[in-house]
Design a protein around this motif. Structure first.
Motif: not given
Length: 241
Positions: A164-178, A202-210
């Protein structure tokens, strides 16, 4: 809509008085009338599932898998089978008990196969045991029997929240910076969420953004390309996403 205002224990293996109360209380499932789902529970001795969404309850005569497919199609969320294939191919999220995930919430199956409780890990207050049996208490007060111990439910929840966090990072990276997955989650102040926050996914992403988005789009393109070649007359363009 009907609202739940009482505490009950639901056992997905045994039909109890609580089940009769819930089934009498439930409305027919309309995916467009449902937003965030707390859990989906198979109905004992009957085809169908109970869907609990916050303080509302619905009934659907299909399985949990079909229910999630209907919900995803109605809201234009990712196709579960395609997303499963993509997640497995990354090599980071295992090969079985893959959660159902959209940009807004996730549901993890507690067991494999068609008969499984699907639960939103961010709607869990805690998981505890009494006399060797395990129970899940949701934030709305409803209690469920759990087929797995707290530790294994925690692993399933970690997987769901990490994706969920990985998908949100990709979709909402302008509105949910982290920078970490936990930055993209709103964890409740519960014992279960406190345990989730310490998990490595939940500590570190295992996939690249996008990466997940690109893999998903590639998989969907191949799916529809193959369908166009083999049976173009039965290609339902409204399902494209």
């Amino acid at each position: 809509m009907n609202r739940i205002s009482f505490e009950e224990l639901l056992d997905d293996r045994t039909r109890t008085r609580a089940w009769e109360d819930f089934l009498a209380f439930a409305e027919v499932f309309d995916p467009l009338m449902v937003e965030e789902i707390s859990c989906i529970i198979p109905i004992p001795d009957q085809l169908g599932v109970l869907i609990i969404a916050e303080n509302e309850v619905f009934i659907n005569r299909y399985t949990a898998a079909v229910t999630l497919q209907q919900f995803a199609l109605a809201h234009n969320f990712p196709d579960y089978n395609t997303l499963c294939s993509v997640l497995k191919d990354t090599g980071y999220f295992g090969k079985y008990k893959i959660p159902w995930v959209c940009p807004y919430f996730a549901l993890c199956p507690l067991e494999g196969g068609t008969h499984s409780v699907w639960v939103n890990p961010l709607k869990i207050d805690n998981i505890y045991s009494v006399d060797g049996l395990h129970y899940i208490q949701l934030l709305n007060g409803i209690k469920l029997t759990s087929p797995v111990k707290r530790y294994y439910a925690l692993l399933r929840g970690e997987l769901a929240c990490g994706i969920l966090a990985a998908i949100r990072q990709e979709k909402f990276h302008f509105t949910m910076p982290g920078h970490r997955p936990i930055d993209y989650l709103t964890l409740p102040n519960t014992a279960f969420a406190h345990s989730l926050a310490k998990r490595p996914l939940l500590e570190a992403f295992v996939t690249r953004k996008g990466e997940l988005h690109r893999r998903y789009q590639h998989a969907r393109f191949l799916h529809y390309y193959e369908s166009l070649e083999t049976d173009p007359q039965n290609l339902h363009w409204e399902n494209w996403q």
